[in-house]
Scaffold this active site. Structure first.
Site, PDB file in Angstrom:
ATOM      1  N   GLY A  60      -3.895 -20.002  11.229  1.00 33.53           N
ATOM      2  CA  GLY A  60      -2.349 -19.093  11.040  1.00 33.53           C
ATOM      3  C   GLY A  60      -2.427 -17.816  11.642  1.00 33.53           C
ATOM      4  O   GLY A  60      -3.508 -17.411  12.430  1.00 33.53           O
ATOM      5  N   ARG A  61      -1.309 -17.474  12.004  1.00 30.08           N
ATOM      6  CA  ARG A  61      -0.947 -16.234  12.206  1.00 30.08           C
ATOM      7  C   ARG A  61      -1.315 -14.574  11.641  1.00 30.08           C
ATOM      8  O   ARG A  61      -1.435 -14.376  11.082  1.00 30.08           O
ATOM      9  CB  ARG A  61       0.556 -15.844  11.832  1.00 30.08           C
ATOM     10  N   HIS A 121      -0.935  -6.864  -5.231  1.00 26.26           N
ATOM     11  CA  HIS A 121      -0.901  -7.606  -4.437  1.00 26.26           C
ATOM     12  C   HIS A 121      -0.365  -9.225  -5.532  1.00 26.26           C
ATOM     13  O   HIS A 121      -0.316  -8.890  -6.455  1.00 26.26           O
ATOM     14  CB  HIS A 121      -2.173  -8.046  -4.223  1.00 26.26           C
ATOM     15  N   HIS A 168     -21.323  -7.462  -4.209  1.00 25.88           N
ATOM     16  CA  HIS A 168     -22.013  -6.799  -2.826  1.00 25.88           C
ATOM     17  C   HIS A 168     -22.241  -5.043  -3.959  1.00 25.88           C
ATOM     18  O   HIS A 168     -23.000  -4.319  -2.746  1.00 25.88           O
ATOM     19  CB  HIS A 168     -22.252  -6.350  -1.443  1.00 25.88           C
ATOM     20  N   VAL A 174       1.709 -16.762  -4.693  1.00 22.90           N
ATOM     21  CA  VAL A 174       2.275 -17.774  -5.577  1.00 22.90           C
ATOM     22  C   VAL A 174       1.566 -19.287  -4.256  1.00 22.90           C
ATOM     23  O   VAL A 174       2.435 -18.551  -3.120  1.00 22.90           O
ATOM     24  CB  VAL A 174       2.967 -18.241  -5.766  1.00 22.90           C
ATOM     25  N   ARG A 175       1.260 -20.074  -4.389  1.00 23.16           N
ATOM     26  CA  ARG A 175       1.180 -20.670  -3.165  1.00 23.16           C
ATOM     27  C   ARG A 175       0.716 -23.310  -3.906  1.00 23.16           C
ATOM     28  O   ARG A 175       0.238 -23.240  -4.926  1.00 23.16           O
ATOM     29  CB  ARG A 175      -0.055 -21.075  -2.363  1.00 23.16           C
ATOM     30  N   HIS A 189      -0.361  -5.462 -17.259  1.00 17.10           N
ATOM     31  CA  HIS A 189      -1.238  -6.432 -18.146  1.00 17.10           C
ATOM     32  C   HIS A 189       0.075  -7.678 -19.013  1.00 17.10           C
ATOM     33  O   HIS A 189       0.055  -8.265 -19.519  1.00 17.10           O
ATOM     34  CB  HIS A 189      -3.047  -6.064 -18.748  1.00 17.10           C
ATOM     35  N   HIS A 235       0.660  -1.515   0.124  1.00 22.98           N
ATOM     36  CA  HIS A 235      -0.133  -0.092  -0.230  1.00 22.98           C
ATOM     37  C   HIS A 235       0.921   1.373   0.349  1.00 22.98           C
ATOM     38  O   HIS A 235       1.374   1.365   1.268  1.00 22.98           O
ATOM     39  CB  HIS A 235      -1.028  -0.467   0.931  1.00 22.98           C
TER      40      HIS A 235
END
Length: 298
Positions: A257-258, A104, A173, A107-108, A143, A94
């Site tokens: 998780g933390r 943002h 929403h 990768v996981r 992009h 930020h």
């Protein structure tokens, strides 16, 4: 499936990104290692009140458990009772200057295991850009870099993951996008482990190329209270998405998780204003009319 190789890649990726961001900001990132009693741990790298970044975090985590959280097994009910091993790098930046966009990337890898059965694994991730004041040059650059990251993996891959990103980072929403998108993928195991791992690495490896030129180009742009107020207003949308819709936030909280590391993605200064509308013809209106809608930028 090579969990050790994935672990090694994610930790090096975090180090590389933090080193580049340290060089960009006058204030170094704080390193905070942590352990999870149920299994696993991680390293949170955080900056607050920096020269460029008002708040930012680059996290590595690897957590293990005996039962896959509901957010990860919702689409695969047969895996709900399995143990799991989840790891990856997640970052949110930020900036202070409203002309520099929030970004943002993550990768996981998640592996679901059960005794007597073969592990089920998949990769996920992506990156997306959230500007407050839109610049066509920046959008095209971001992009185009995302497209280059995916070009080695087939001609339709970028279009598919761009569309997925546009649909995922959408505040239902509010009926509006969070930002201008990028790429997003999940549940990736096609082509085998090495192929999927290579795609995830390509996304992680292209992040600095996608974002740093934009931050450097806009960081000295003059701004005043008007721009800061609009930035804080639009940051409210970021908070709403992360707390209401984001699967990663939900997985982190459900897996024990933390919390400090999970919620580092939230911006430090935010405001909400009832039924606010931008002035006709203003730069703030241009964000809505020209940028906060799906577009083929490249």
């Amino acid at each position: 499936m090579d969990l050790a190789a994935a672990h090694a890649y994610f930790t090096v990726l975090q180090e590389r990104i933090v080193a580049a961001l340290d060089a960009l900001d006058a204030k170094p990132f704080r390193r905070d290692a942590w352990q999870r009693p149920e299994g696993g741990g991680g390293l949170t790298c955080l900056i607050e009140e920096g020269d460029l970044f008002e708040r930012g975090g680059v996290n590595f985590s690897r957590v293990r458990g005996e039962r896959l959280p509901a957010s990860a097994s919702a689409a695969r009910a047969e895996l709900a009772a399995r143990g799991y091993d989840a790891m990856g790098v997640s970052l949110v930046l930020h900036p202070r200057n409203p002309h520099v966009p929030t970004v943002h990337m993550n990768v996981r890898l998640l592996a679901a295991t059960a005794q007597g059965t073969a592990p089920v694994w998949w990769f996920g991730g992506g990156m997306d850009l959230t500007p407050y004041y839109g610049f066509e040059e920046d959008a095209r650059h971001f992009h185009a870099t995302c497209r280059r990251a995916l070009e080695p993996f087939g001609p339709g891959r970028h279009a598919r993951y761009k569309k997925w990103c546009d649909e995922y980072f959408f505040l239902r929403h509010r009926n509006e996008p969070r930002g201008i998108g990028g790429i997003f993928f999940d549940d990736l195991s096609e082509g085998g482990f090495e192929y999927s791992f290579a795609l995830a690495r390509a996304v992680g490896d292209h992040f600095l190329e996608a974002y740093l030129p934009i931050a450097e180009r806009r960081r000295a742009t003059p701004y005043g209270e008007r721009e800061r107020r609009f930035q804080a207003y639009r940051r409210g949308r970021y908070v709403e998405f992360n707390l209401v819709w984001d699967r990663g936030t939900l997985f982190g909280l459900q897996s024990g998780g933390r919390t400090e590391a999970i919620l580092m993605s939230l911006p430090p200064i935010v405001r909400w204003q009832y039924d606010w509308k931008p002035e006709t013809g203003s730069p703030e209106e241009k964000l809505y009319t020209d940028f906060l809608r799906p577009r083929d930028w490249v």
